[in-house]
Design a protein around this motif. Structure first.
Motif, PDB file in Angstrom:
ATOM      1  N   ARG A 121       0.677   4.668  -2.103  1.00 16.42           N
ATOM      2  CA  ARG A 121       1.181   5.961  -1.633  1.00 16.42           C
ATOM      3  C   ARG A 121       2.696   5.841  -1.576  1.00 16.42           C
ATOM      4  NH1 ARG A 121       0.670   7.838   4.069  1.00 16.42           N
ATOM      5  NH2 ARG A 121      -0.154   5.763   4.507  1.00 16.42           N
ATOM      6  N   ALA A 122       3.396   6.687  -2.323  1.00 14.44           N
ATOM      7  CA  ALA A 122       4.855   6.519  -2.422  1.00 14.44           C
ATOM      8  C   ALA A 122       5.576   7.806  -2.026  1.00 14.44           C
ATOM      9  CB  ALA A 122       5.234   6.117  -3.836  1.00 14.44           C
TER      10      ALA A 122
ATOM     11  N   ASN B 160       0.814  -1.218   0.000  1.00  9.83           N
ATOM     12  CA  ASN B 160       0.000   0.000   0.000  1.00  9.83           C
ATOM     13  C   ASN B 160       0.846   1.266   0.000  1.00  9.83           C
ATOM     14  OD1 ASN B 160      -1.279  -2.043   2.330  1.00  9.83           O
ATOM     15  ND2 ASN B 160      -2.682  -1.473   0.676  1.00  9.83           N
ATOM     16  N   VAL B 161       2.057   1.137   0.569  1.00  6.18           N
ATOM     17  CA  VAL B 161       2.908   2.310   0.767  1.00  6.18           C
ATOM     18  C   VAL B 161       4.336   1.954   0.341  1.00  6.18           C
ATOM     19  CG1 VAL B 161       3.918   3.832   2.536  1.00  6.18           C
ATOM     20  CG2 VAL B 161       1.501   3.201   2.672  1.00  6.18           C
ATOM     21  N   ALA B 162       5.033   2.921  -0.255  1.00  7.95           N
ATOM     22  CA  ALA B 162       6.448   2.726  -0.596  1.00  7.95           C
ATOM     23  C   ALA B 162       7.225   3.895  -0.001  1.00  7.95           C
ATOM     24  CB  ALA B 162       6.630   2.680  -2.106  1.00  7.95           C
ATOM     25  N   PHE B 163       8.320   3.576   0.691  1.00 10.44           N
ATOM     26  CA  PHE B 163       9.103   4.621   1.358  1.00 10.44           C
ATOM     27  C   PHE B 163      10.583   4.483   1.013  1.00 10.44           C
ATOM     28  CE2 PHE B 163      11.565   5.730   5.338  1.00 10.44           C
ATOM     29  CZ  PHE B 163      11.506   7.110   5.173  1.00 10.44           C
ATOM     30  N   VAL B 164      11.125   5.515   0.365  1.00 12.69           N
ATOM     31  CA  VAL B 164      12.569   5.581   0.115  1.00 12.69           C
ATOM     32  C   VAL B 164      13.127   6.678   1.011  1.00 12.69           C
ATOM     33  CG1 VAL B 164      14.391   6.116  -1.555  1.00 12.69           C
ATOM     34  CG2 VAL B 164      12.378   4.804  -2.279  1.00 12.69           C
ATOM     35  N   GLY B 165      14.036   6.321   1.886  1.00 15.63           N
ATOM     36  CA  GLY B 165      14.639   7.306   2.782  1.00 15.63           C
ATOM     37  C   GLY B 165      15.273   6.629   3.964  1.00 15.63           C
ATOM     38  N   SER B 166      15.571   7.403   5.036  1.00 14.90           N
ATOM     39  CA  SER B 166      16.122   6.955   6.326  1.00 14.90           C
ATOM     40  C   SER B 166      17.646   7.017   6.372  1.00 14.90           C
ATOM     41  CB  SER B 166      15.678   5.532   6.695  1.00 14.90           C
ATOM     42  OG  SER B 166      16.511   4.565   6.093  1.00 14.90           O
TER      43      SER B 166
ATOM     44  N   ALA C  84       6.465  -1.120   1.654  1.00 18.96           N
ATOM     45  CA  ALA C  84       7.777  -1.507   1.122  1.00 18.96           C
ATOM     46  C   ALA C  84       8.715  -0.376   1.515  1.00 18.96           C
ATOM     47  CB  ALA C  84       7.721  -1.652  -0.388  1.00 18.96           C
ATOM     48  N   SER C  85       9.708  -0.679   2.359  1.00 16.25           N
ATOM     49  CA  SER C  85      10.460   0.408   2.989  1.00 16.25           C
ATOM     50  C   SER C  85      11.961   0.186   2.915  1.00 16.25           C
ATOM     51  CB  SER C  85      10.017   0.531   4.449  1.00 16.25           C
ATOM     52  OG  SER C  85      10.737   1.557   5.088  1.00 16.25           O
TER      53      SER C  85
ATOM     54  N   GLY D 235       3.027  -2.452  -7.592  1.00 15.10           N
ATOM     55  CA  GLY D 235       1.967  -2.589  -6.591  1.00 15.10           C
ATOM     56  C   GLY D 235       2.142  -3.831  -5.738  1.00 15.10           C
ATOM     57  N   GLU D 236       3.232  -4.518  -5.941  1.00 11.28           N
ATOM     58  CA  GLU D 236       3.511  -5.740  -5.179  1.00 11.28           C
ATOM     59  C   GLU D 236       5.014  -5.997  -5.207  1.00 11.28           C
ATOM     60  OE1 GLU D 236       1.104  -8.365  -7.627  1.00 11.28           O
ATOM     61  OE2 GLU D 236       2.924  -9.126  -8.609  1.00 11.28           O
TER      62      GLU D 236
END
Lengths: 206, 465
Positions: free
Chosen positions: B371-372, B339-345, B424-425, B457-458
């Motif tokens: 949501r990305a 549902n969500v994709a996060f690039v960072g940290s 997905a992080s 999406g997966e």
């Protein structure tokens, strides 16, 4: 806490079993409680999310169990306190009435933080931790004695050998776990080491 | 046999033995952020102490910073109070502060290296477990609690137990599309989340030597997830090339002196270790986590383990993981809807991470309903990304490109999962509730894999795009 005798050679209290490996500090105190500029009030939020089911209702977490109300010796399993370095985790446990932890192993930053609060995190074997948890679950009024001086945990007629880093054990027994004072007393030596380190004098653009 | 880097650096910083038998260790660099420092400054003042070496501490703000509007006061009054407290404390004690106006604000573990504050041979402490990141340059770097932050402020030293040192050799060449994040997740999967208790890790071998400095930071960053409080890579030409010319790197004749000292600290081929392990780098594939700790990691082509196939001591946690993640044991991880994709940290928010992510995002679109977010690790990473047009690439692909901060890695700002969303992080922890929803589900992976998942999406193998 500040008024208590700092010596932690022997701690007695009823036990509270938390049966799970790899309990991380996010679980012990969720990050939203790190937004406060003091540690006050954290005790009420220890394991806050872990104590609720998917609908937000209290579940069977031992911190919800009335049989363990007032218990002060938390009995855990392997790698307790892993993850984030947040001192808020042992602060929350301490403020929730926990005076000692006994378990198979503890994450390093967590156990170091425990010592700076005078909160022992004592290791016993995996089998002994499981047996202690069974004993306490069967008899929540049983008093558990964490004897750092004698290096054993006692519960009823049972005795279990405990281990912890020797320096930590000595500091807790002697009541000298507040490290700041002893660190401060070596200022001359600190300055000597500082001046011996090449990078202390290097020029940089900044 | 010669001393390894860890022992040389430790010995150079050892002030002496304390009455308890612990070592008193001098800390060359102390990094401060808003979340774990206010109580430490409070303790300092309660005791009437001053900061002994204010020039050795540097502060920035990262955990609670909003990534949409940074206008002050922040919308969240608790975040604003925390920020104001830090501003007051650094001013009062004369500590350098990288605020928004400096153009150098960002995640501490991105900012330290990029400014050249982080150097070989230093001891580095910070009230944050991911301080191990700085070991990438050949430093001893580790996370501490808040009372210890007070100790560093007051004395520039810590009471420490000396750990043992384990060499982890990653041999061979990594496959195409495989990187530092996959190596460290493979190490977690192999040695477990408690395998490093009592150890510092020295990472070495052909696959490690071939990593860029930023890759080495990703690697060292997650040492703590395996139980090792610190991890490092012995310095080499890659290290020196990275440091040269950075604002806080030594200049002129001091640079030459520094090089001599740094080279003398590197572990020689005959260096001795308390323990040695090895792993075949050429066999690593892009990794994804399926469970509730970073050791729950498998190759993207693999199936999630069956509980009965796991060692007995791991089964209870795995059972809890499957229950929480709502996944079926034995199912392939590829194809898991997100549902969500996060690039960072602090693990993967550097310019090389954003370049990897943008290379895959270019010309593609985020899947409907996903949501990305892309959150650069620092203002300098952000400026570089904008200069290269990466912000536009992300925006065109349907990613929200935000301001720097820790963001959804731990969700202390408004960036959070909702309900039981699957994320997905590119961050470092898939703990229960870590990304801000008590039921939120996190799959850790590399930035390239996050973009691939966002587009599909997966979960998919990023090498197939």
């Amino acid at each position: 806490m500040a008024n208590k005798d700092p010596k932690r050679g022997l701690i007695k209290g009823r036990g509270l079993p938390l049966r799970e490996n790899d309990v991380d500090t996010d679980r012990i105190i969720p990050a939203r409680y790190l937004k406060w500029v003091t540690f006050d009030g954290l005790g009420a939020h220890a394991f806050e999310d872990a104590r609720k089911d998917a609908k937000g209702q209290p579940n069977d977490h031992p911190f919800n169990d009335p049989r363990y109300k007032g218990a002060s010796v938390l009995i855990v399993n392997r790698n307790f306190g892993c993850g984030s370095s947040r001192e808020h985790a042992p602060q929350a446990l301490s403020r929730a009435g926990i005076e000692a932890l006994v378990g198979e192993s503890f994450a390093e930053i967590f156990s170091g933080n425990c010592v700076t609060l005078g909160l022992p995190a004592a290791r016993v074997s995996a089998a002994d931790a499981a047996e202690l948890q069974d004993l306490v679950a069967a008899n929540p009024s049983l008093v558990v004695e964490v004897d750092l001086e004698g290096r054993e945990v006692r519960a009823g007629a049972k005795k279990y050998a405990l281990t912890m880093p020797e320096a930590q054990r000595q500091a807790l027994v002697a009541g000298t776990w507040d490290s700041t004072g002893s660190l401060l007393s070596n200022e001359a030596k600190i300055r000597k080491i500082a001046s011996s380190l090449p990078y202390m004098a290097w020029k940089t653009a900044g | 046999m010669s001393k390894n880097l860890f022992d040389k650096v430790w010995d150079a910083h050892r002030v002496g033995s304390l009455p308890t038998g612990q070592d008193q260790l001098f800390i060359g660099l102390h990094l401060i952020h808003e979340v774990t420092s206010p109580q430490a400054f409070g303790m300092l003042e309660e005791r009437g102490l001053k900061v002994l070496y204010p020039g050795r501490s540097f502060a920035t703000c990262d955990h609670i910073v909003p990534t949409e509007s940074r206008a002050r006061p922040f919308a969240d009054p608790e975040a604003e109070a925390m920020m104001a407290e830090l501003e007051k404390n650094v001013k009062k004690h004369g500590i350098a502060f990288f605020d928004f106006a400096s153009g150098r604000q960002g995640v501490l573990h991105v900012v330290g290296p990029e400014l050249g504050l982080t150097q070989p041979g230093m001891t580095i402490a910070c009230g944050d477990s991911h301080t191990a990141t700085h070991g990438a340059v050949g430093a001893i770097a580790f996370g501490i609690g808040t009372t210890q932050v007070c100790d560093v402020l007051a004395t520039q030293t810590l009471a420490m137990d000396r750990p043992k040192v384990r060499k982890i050799e990653v041999s061979g060449k990594l496959g195409k599309g495989v990187g530092a994040k996959d190596i460290i997740l493979a190490i977690m999967a192999r040695f477990g989340v408690e395998g490093g208790l009592g150890y510092a890790y020295e990472y070495t071998g052909e696959a490690i030597r071939a990593l860029s400095m930023e890759g080495r930071m990703t690697l060292c960053n997650m040492s703590i997830e395996g139980g090792a409080r610190s991890g490092y890579v012995s310095p080499d030409q890659t290290t020196y090339d990275y440091l040269k010319g950075r604002p806080y790197a030594p200049t002129g004749a001091d640079w030459d002196r520094a090089l001599v000292w740094w080279k003398s600290l590197a572990s020689a081929p005959d260096a001795s270790f308390d323990d040695e392990k090895s792993i075949d780098g050429s066999a690593i594939e892009p990794m994804v986590t399926w469970g509730i700790n970073p050791g729950h990691a498998i190759g993207v082509g693999q199936r999630m383990p069956k509980i009965a196939d796991l060692p007995p001591a791991e089964r209870d946690v795995a059972r809890k993981a499957y229950d929480y993640m709502q996944f079926a044991e034995g199912a392939p991880i590829a194809g898991t809807k997100i549902n969500v994709a996060f690039v960072g940290s602090c693990t993967n928010g550097r310019i090389s991470d954003l370049r990897d992510a943008a290379a895959l995002a270019k010309g593609r679109k985020v899947a409907k309903g996903v949501r990305a977010l892309v959150v650069p690790g620092s203002m300098q990473v952000d400026a570089q990304a904008r200069a290269e047009g990466l912000d536009k690439v992300f925006a065109e692909a349907g990613f929200e490109y935000r301001n720097p901060g820790c963001s959804m890695c731990l969700a202390m700002n408004p960036d959070k999962l909702r309900g039981d969303e699957v994320s997905a992080s590119s961050s470092n922890r898939n703990f229960i509730g870590r990304q801000g929803s008590p039921r939120g589900r996190t799959l850790l992976m590399s930035p390239a894999m996050v973009v691939a998942a966002a587009v599909a999406g997966e979960v998919v193998d990023s090498r197939s795009l």
